[in-house]
Design a protein around this motif. Structure first.
Motif, PDB file in Angstrom:
ATOM      1  N   GLU A 574       0.461  -9.990   1.289  1.00  0.00           N
ATOM      2  CA  GLU A 574       0.426  -8.972   2.336  1.00  0.00           C
ATOM      3  C   GLU A 574      -0.715  -7.962   2.115  1.00  0.00           C
ATOM      4  O   GLU A 574      -1.309  -7.460   3.075  1.00  0.00           O
ATOM      5  N   GLU A 575      -1.030  -7.678   0.848  1.00  0.00           N
ATOM      6  CA  GLU A 575      -2.165  -6.787   0.572  1.00  0.00           C
ATOM      7  C   GLU A 575      -3.488  -7.424   1.001  1.00  0.00           C
ATOM      8  O   GLU A 575      -4.371  -6.737   1.538  1.00  0.00           O
ATOM      9  N   LEU A 576      -3.620  -8.719   0.777  1.00  0.00           N
ATOM     10  CA  LEU A 576      -4.843  -9.403   1.214  1.00  0.00           C
ATOM     11  C   LEU A 576      -4.957  -9.408   2.734  1.00  0.00           C
ATOM     12  O   LEU A 576      -6.061  -9.258   3.295  1.00  0.00           O
ATOM     13  N   VAL A 577      -3.824  -9.558   3.404  1.00  0.00           N
ATOM     14  CA  VAL A 577      -3.858  -9.508   4.871  1.00  0.00           C
ATOM     15  C   VAL A 577      -4.208  -8.104   5.352  1.00  0.00           C
ATOM     16  O   VAL A 577      -4.985  -7.918   6.295  1.00  0.00           O
ATOM     17  N   GLY A 578      -3.663  -7.080   4.697  1.00  0.00           N
ATOM     18  CA  GLY A 578      -3.983  -5.715   5.078  1.00  0.00           C
ATOM     19  C   GLY A 578      -5.438  -5.335   4.810  1.00  0.00           C
ATOM     20  O   GLY A 578      -6.012  -4.505   5.524  1.00  0.00           O
ATOM     21  N   ALA A 579      -6.063  -5.952   3.788  1.00  0.00           N
ATOM     22  CA  ALA A 579      -7.476  -5.702   3.486  1.00  0.00           C
ATOM     23  C   ALA A 579      -8.406  -6.566   4.320  1.00  0.00           C
ATOM     24  O   ALA A 579      -9.627  -6.532   4.094  1.00  0.00           O
ATOM     25  N   HIS A 580      -7.861  -7.327   5.279  1.00  0.00           N
ATOM     26  CA  HIS A 580      -8.631  -8.188   6.182  1.00  0.00           C
ATOM     27  C   HIS A 580      -9.388  -9.277   5.430  1.00  0.00           C
ATOM     28  O   HIS A 580     -10.400  -9.780   5.922  1.00  0.00           O
ATOM     29  N   MET A 581      -8.912  -9.629   4.241  1.00  0.00           N
ATOM     30  CA  MET A 581      -9.469 -10.786   3.559  1.00  0.00           C
ATOM     31  C   MET A 581      -8.871 -12.075   4.084  1.00  0.00           C
ATOM     32  O   MET A 581      -9.488 -13.127   3.984  1.00  0.00           O
ATOM     33  N   LEU A 582      -7.675 -11.980   4.630  1.00  0.00           N
ATOM     34  CA  LEU A 582      -7.016 -13.078   5.316  1.00  0.00           C
ATOM     35  C   LEU A 582      -6.747 -12.635   6.741  1.00  0.00           C
ATOM     36  O   LEU A 582      -6.169 -11.562   6.961  1.00  0.00           O
TER      37      LEU A 582
END
Length: 628
Positions: A574-582
């Motif tokens: 979820e952190e990666l999604v929030g950082a727009h990496m995913l």
């Protein structure tokens, strides 16, 4: 026939031998030709009291280095020899105090330098002897002194050679009396960067570049339109940044007279009605006559009552497409020749029924010389090589089929020559400033760091506009405290033009997040660009099992993958999604669980590799290398 001589034995008197030798010397030229053959040599030569003679079985051409070494080794001998043959060297003239420039030798004469042998040593003819060699003092090359000036490397393709002093000290802070000269130089360079002259390049010394050839073809075509009233059409084809727009603008500027130029763009005129409106507006500006008055009246008469709820204000009425043929047919009858430039020509081919192209090309085809009309030319500019295939059959039959091609600079030397020509733009300043600035530009372009930076940019793109942007940034950053371009200026200019790294905080990510990114790299290597959390979790679990079964042994201790629970990995996901990496590839739906939502990873493999290396985890690094 020469008289026969009686044979002499060893008991012959010395006086008779001497008289025989003198008689032989009188016939030196004929004797030498006969003695070139080894069968004519005397078998029992007697004692020689006269000067020694050169008898050669063959002629040997030696290099200057070998000849100098041979003469140097035989200096102590009274009669130096080469290949066992005795030579009597001619008396050398006194060496001049200074060396002179090498001049052309007179035809038919062999030239021998006393101190420096020539590069090409001509062979001796059979009738020539070493004593007849002539020496010309002007045949020795000049060795410049230490204080002489050295020439600047000339621009490729010719040009003047600029002489620069070898030692010039550039001031760190510009003196007060040279500050106006710096301002004039910056203004002149920025003006040259905006002009179209800078797009012309020369590929080599003998042949003109592709753009120069295109300029000649286009100029001849438009010259026939403006002077003889011809109707012409062509297509200017080339990649982005190859100088198409600059080429057409420079050609129109060099045409005799002042033709009417209509500029249309496929990015702005999306349909024929907008193109018609733009043609009428530009005609009104350049001729002072309105061509839409009657059209606007016809449109206004057909309109209904205006809406009372709309505030009255200035409006622009767009005529219907039915007036397009009437307006285009007026172009050849104007007081001056007309040139129509269609930028993004391929986008005009996507208009409905291609009415604008049909009317223009049909008018061009019907424009004949001698009918009392002025010329009309249509020039299309495009980057697509298949533009002709986009035209309809009726439009293609009216197009001339001329295609003029442009190309960007082909090598790095062209970029450096363009930079030198732009930076050396002449200004009306003092001679002191001209000398300092010319030497500063020469030093700047000879710096290895500058050349490497230009080479890296040239490897990324051949667009000459990128080079202009770099030079513009360098010139605008010149100050009185740093008045001359340096390697730091071009480094700062390149850093402003390059894209920043998308995700600069990858090294600060946690261990579970790095593991998820590595799992995403494995999925991408396997051909799965779209991923879900379950896919990444299964990849991490399989690697953890393999690492636990065969851990890495370092100094007697085993290092394996750290265990991470499903909840921890889900939080990191979820952190990666929030950082727009995913990023999600489908719209969110309440019927799909979060673990099965499809995502795409936006982080590149190189950035993940740098983050893993900075983290220092050997097991994660080994896992990432498996994906290659």
């Amino acid at each position: 026939m020469p008289p026969k001589r009686k044979a002499t034995d060893d008991s012959a008197t010395p006086s008779r031998v001497t008289r025989t030798r003198q008689h032989d010397d009188d016939d030196d030229d004929d004797e030498l030709n006969l003695r070139l053959s080894p069968t004519k040599l005397p078998s029992t030569p007697g004692p020689r009291h006269g000067p020694s003679r050169v008898v050669m079985d063959y002629i040997e051409i030696t290099t200057p280095k070998t000849l100098a070494h041979t003469l140097r080794s035989n200096t102590a001998c009274a009669s130096p020899t080469i290949n066992g043959l005795k030579l009597r060297l001619p008396k050398e003239p006194s060496t001049p105090s200074r060396q002179l420039r090498l001049g052309p030798a007179s035809p038919g004469k062999a030239v021998q330098s006393p101190s420096t042998p020539s590069r090409v040593r001509p062979p001796l003819t059979p009738r020539a002897s070493p004593s007849k060699l002539q020496f010309h003092p002007n045949d020795v090359p000049v060795t410049p002194s230490k204080r002489a000036t050295r020439p600047l490397s000339p621009r490729k393709g010719g040009g003047d050679i600029i002489a620069l002093p070898t030692a010039i000290k550039l001031p760190g802070v510009l003196p007060a009396h040279l500050v106006p000269c710096l301002r004039l130089q910056k203004r002149a360079i920025l003006g040259a960067l905006q002009s179209s002259q800078s797009s012309e390049v020369i590929d080599d010394e003998d042949h003109l570049s592709t753009n120069s050839t295109a300029y000649t073809q286009l100029h001849n075509l438009l010259h026939g339109t403006t002077t003889r009233g011809e109707g012409n059409s062509c297509l200017l084809l080339g990649p982005r940044g190859s100088g198409k727009t600059s080429l057409i603008e420079q050609t129109i500027k060099d045409l005799p007279g002042e033709p009417i130029v209509l500029r249309l763009s496929g990015h702005t005129q999306h349909n024929d009605r907008l193109a018609l409106r733009e043609v009428a507006r530009q005609l009104s500006q350049q001729t002072g006559k309105s061509f839409l008055r009657d059209m606007e009246e016809d449109v206004n008469n057909t309109e209904e009552d205006p809406n009372p709820f709309i505030d009255p204000g200035p409006t622009i009425s767009i005529p219907p497409p039915s007036h397009l043929p009437a307006l285009i047919s007026v172009l050849p009858t104007l007081s001056r020749p007309t040139v129509v430039i269609l930028d993004a020509f391929d986008l005009f081919a996507h208009h409905a029924r291609q009415s604008l192209l049909y009317c223009l090309l049909d008018t061009v085809q019907s424009c004949k010389v001698g009918q009392g009309n002025n010329g009309l030319a249509v020039v299309g500019i495009t980057t697509r090589i298949d533009t002709i295939n986009l035209l309809e059959k009726r439009v293609k039959s009216r197009f001339s089929g001329r295609m003029i091609r442009t190309a960007p600079p082909s090598d790095l030397l062209s970029w450096i020559n363009i930079s030198r020509r732009l930076l050396n733009t002449p200004v009306d300043g003092s001679s002191e400033w001209g000398t300092l600035w010319t030497f500063a530009v020469y030093t700047f372009l000879e710096d290895r760091k500058v050349v490497d930076t230009i080479r890296d940019t040239f490897a990324l793109t051949r667009d000459i506009r990128m080079l202009k942007q770099l030079l513009t940034a360098i010139v605008t950053n010149l100050r009185t405290t740093s008045p001359f371009p340096t390697a730091s200026h071009i480094s700062a200019a390149v850093s402003t033009q390059r894209l920043r790294q998308k995700f600069s905080n990858l090294q600060a990510l946690s261990y579970p997040s790095i593991c998820l990114l590595v799992a995403a790299m494995h999925a991408h290597s396997a051909g799965h660009d779209v991923i879900t959390f379950e896919m990444l979790y299964d990849a991490f679990r399989e690697e953890f099992r393999a690492s636990s079964a065969a851990p890495i042994q370092i100094e007697g201790g085993s290092i394996g993958m750290a265990r991470c629970s499903r909840e921890v990995l889900m939080r990191s996901f979820e952190e990666l999604v929030g950082a727009h990496m995913l990023t999600s590839v489908v719209a969110p739906s309440p019927n799909v669980a979060p673990e099965f939502v499809r995502y795409r990873c936006l982080v590149e493999r190189g950035a993940v590799k740098q983050a893993v290396t900075a983290m220092g985890q050997t097991n994660v690094k080994k896992w990432l290398n498996k994906a290659s």
